[in-house]
Design a protein around this motif. Structure first.
Motif, PDB file in Angstrom:
ATOM      1  N   HIS A   1       0.829  -1.208   0.000  1.00 62.00           N
ATOM      2  CA  HIS A   1       0.000   0.000   0.000  1.00 62.00           C
ATOM      3  C   HIS A   1       0.863   1.258   0.000  1.00 62.00           C
ATOM      4  CE1 HIS A   1      -4.158  -1.605   0.756  1.00 62.00           C
ATOM      5  NE2 HIS A   1      -3.430  -2.680   1.010  1.00 62.00           N
ATOM      6  N   VAL A   2       2.193   1.075   0.105  1.00 63.61           N
ATOM      7  CA  VAL A   2       3.110   2.208   0.101  1.00 63.61           C
ATOM      8  C   VAL A   2       4.303   1.882  -0.784  1.00 63.61           C
ATOM      9  CG1 VAL A   2       2.456   2.967   2.429  1.00 63.61           C
ATOM     10  CG2 VAL A   2       4.358   1.358   2.138  1.00 63.61           C
TER      11      VAL A   2
ATOM     12  N   ASP B   1       7.010   7.628   0.007  1.00 58.56           N
ATOM     13  CA  ASP B   1       5.684   7.978   0.525  1.00 58.56           C
ATOM     14  C   ASP B   1       5.774   8.416   1.989  1.00 58.56           C
ATOM     15  OD1 ASP B   1       4.577   7.318  -1.869  1.00 58.56           O
ATOM     16  OD2 ASP B   1       3.573   5.487  -1.175  1.00 58.56           O
TER      17      ASP B   1
ATOM     18  N   VAL C   1       3.848   8.388   5.541  1.00 61.51           N
ATOM     19  CA  VAL C   1       2.827   7.551   6.160  1.00 61.51           C
ATOM     20  C   VAL C   1       2.504   8.077   7.556  1.00 61.51           C
ATOM     21  CG1 VAL C   1       3.473   5.472   4.884  1.00 61.51           C
ATOM     22  CG2 VAL C   1       4.558   5.949   7.075  1.00 61.51           C
TER      23      VAL C   1
ATOM     24  N   GLN D   1      -1.285   3.673   9.604  1.00 59.32           N
ATOM     25  CA  GLN D   1      -1.654   3.576   8.187  1.00 59.32           C
ATOM     26  C   GLN D   1      -1.214   2.212   7.658  1.00 59.32           C
ATOM     27  OE1 GLN D   1      -0.397   6.870   5.708  1.00 59.32           O
ATOM     28  NE2 GLN D   1      -0.339   5.593   3.864  1.00 59.32           N
TER      29      GLN D   1
ATOM     30  N   LEU E   1       0.478  -0.529   5.660  1.00 59.79           N
ATOM     31  CA  LEU E   1       1.687  -0.615   4.847  1.00 59.79           C
ATOM     32  C   LEU E   1       1.564  -1.701   3.774  1.00 59.79           C
ATOM     33  CD1 LEU E   1       4.382  -0.437   7.680  1.00 59.79           C
ATOM     34  CD2 LEU E   1       3.673   1.411   6.149  1.00 59.79           C
TER      35      LEU E   1
ATOM     36  N   SER F   1       1.475   0.763  10.063  1.00 60.63           N
ATOM     37  CA  SER F   1       2.755   1.396  10.397  1.00 60.63           C
ATOM     38  C   SER F   1       2.789   1.725  11.890  1.00 60.63           C
ATOM     39  CB  SER F   1       2.946   2.678   9.592  1.00 60.63           C
ATOM     40  OG  SER F   1       4.137   3.338   9.972  1.00 60.63           O
TER      41      SER F   1
END
Length: 428
Positions: free
Chosen positions: A24-25, A29, A31, A35, A37, A51
């Motif tokens: 997702h990252v 990026d 974060v 959030q 990852l 995260s």
């Protein structure tokens, strides 16, 4: 600013690795704390990894489709202040929006020391395979894998224990004759207009589990038809009663079938069991945890109704709907995917005449429900009448369940489905 190396935390239930299904990252990026990852698929469920800190992604470790190991680096972050020590359970992943199961895993112990241990850690293998090798003092790096991408399977470890394939990989590759080595899977040549779809995520886990089941448990199949006419009438009456009382619950046929299976298990308890491969023991379960196969966009998922024998028909109906919706929305909790003792798979309107489902190993049996249809049959008075007919099939592990026992169990289930009023006596 400080560099913080975030390692994959415990995934619970002794799971030591999982497949990286989706990132997702990416590097660069920013974060926030908590959030998502990445998504990691284990043998139990797909989990999201949050995260532990806010910061900037410096590097992600591994690509989609790779195997990520617990306590190994997952993401390198640049954060403000001093880098914290990573707690054993900090940032524990959750199964798609649900709280994670309690972390119980410890760092993976290697089956050998020095260079051999380092090589073994790079070998593709499931946690069960690693545990078996470790318990028997085997080095996975010295076992030729028969699975996808050279993955060492449980059968490979068993063969090594039997002395059939204990040669190191490099010796196998160089040995003569070559017939002693496992043949490599042939590559399919690329054709014009072909589309290649990588076997990943849930579909990959399904493939691995089905292969393990078919190669471990010798399947015995049995099929018989059941007259569901009285069941259809009873279900209709109960649903009319529920609707008249303002109840939103609508009974499908599955709760009745679950109740019939539970009643039959009182007479044939060995069907409610798991096979302990390591100990070579049949474990007859004290709880009745019934798995229900649910078709999703990603493949077949089997959520488990825990203590199904304690639920009423209405409660079973609600639980079937709840778990089915959660499976399709990918919101099942880890504990809702584990601990099954028997599985029922319904092929619904596309069920055909019959099929032989694959056992949900380590369970020892699975029942298939097939399409119900009106058919002319000859009744006890030799009259041709139209009845609601359906086939039931069962696949059983023939090592521990004899064919006669499996067949008798099916007939016991049929007895309750053909006279569904008896279910209420069985529930008392």
């Amino acid at each position: 600013m400080a560099i913080f190396e975030f390692k994959l935390p415990d995934l619970g239930e002794g799971v030591q690795e999982g497949e990286l299904v989706k990132w997702h990252v990416k590097a660069g990026d920013s974060v926030k704390e908590d959030q998502t990852l990445a998504e990691v698929m284990t043998d139990k469920a797909t989990v999201t990894v949050p995260s532990p800190k806010a910061g900037r992604v410096v590097q992600t470790h591994g690509k989609e489709g790779d195997i990520a190991k617990v306590h190994h680096p997952l993401v390198t972050l640049e954060i403000e202040g001093a880098a914290p020590a990573q707690a054993a359970g900090h940032g524990a992943p959750a199964a798609h929006g649900a709280p994670a199961a309690a972390a119980a895993a410890q760092p993976q112990a290697l089956s050998a020391k020095g260079d051999g241990a380092q090589a073994a850690s790079k070998v593709l293998a499931t946690p069960l395979t690693r545990r078996m090798a470790r318990e028997h003092g085997l080095n996975l790096a010295e076992i030729a894998g028969s699975g996808p991408q050279g993955r060492v399977m449980k059968a490979d470890v068993e063969a090594a224990l039997a002395g059939a394939s204990a040669a190191p990989r490099n010796e196998v590759a160089a040995s003569a004759p070559a017939a002693q080595a496992r043949p490599a899977a042939p590559s399919v040549p690329q054709g014009r207009g072909d589309e290649r779809i990588a076997l990943r995520g849930l579909r990959k886990k399904i493939a691995e589990k089905m292969v393990r089941s078919k190669f471990t448990a010798p399947h015995f199949g049995f099929v018989e038809e059941v007259d569901c006419t009285e069941l259809v009438a009873l279900r209709k009456r109960l649903n009319e009663t529920l609707a008249a009382s303002g109840e939103h619950t609508k009974l499908s046929f599955l709760p009745f079938i679950i109740k019939a299976v539970l009643a039959a298990m009182k007479k044939y308890p060995h069907l409610n069991a798991n096979m302990d491969e390591a100990a070579q023991e049949l474990v007859v379960r004290g709880e009745f945890n019934i798995g229900i196969a649910v078709a999703t966009n990603e493949g077949l998922t089997v959520p488990v109704i825990k203590n199904a024998d304690r639920l009423t028909l209405r409660e079973l109906a609600n639980e079937v709907v709840r778990l089915s919706n959660a499976a399709r929305d990918r919101k099942l909790k880890m504990e809702e995917l584990t601990g099954g003792s028997f599985t029922i798979t319904s092929l619904g309107q596309t069920g055909g005449i019959f099929a032989t489902p694959i056992i949900n190993h380590p369970e020892v049996a699975i029942m298939g429900i097939h399409r119900m249809r009106k058919r002319p049959v000859v009744d006890k008075n030799d009259q041709i009448v139209v009845r609601e007919m359906m086939n039931l099939s069962i696949s059983a592990d023939h090592r521990v369940i004899d064919g006669q026992v499996a067949a008798d169990f099916v007939y016991e289930v049929i007895k309750y489905l053909e006279r569904p009023d008896m279910l209420f006596l069985a529930m008392a």
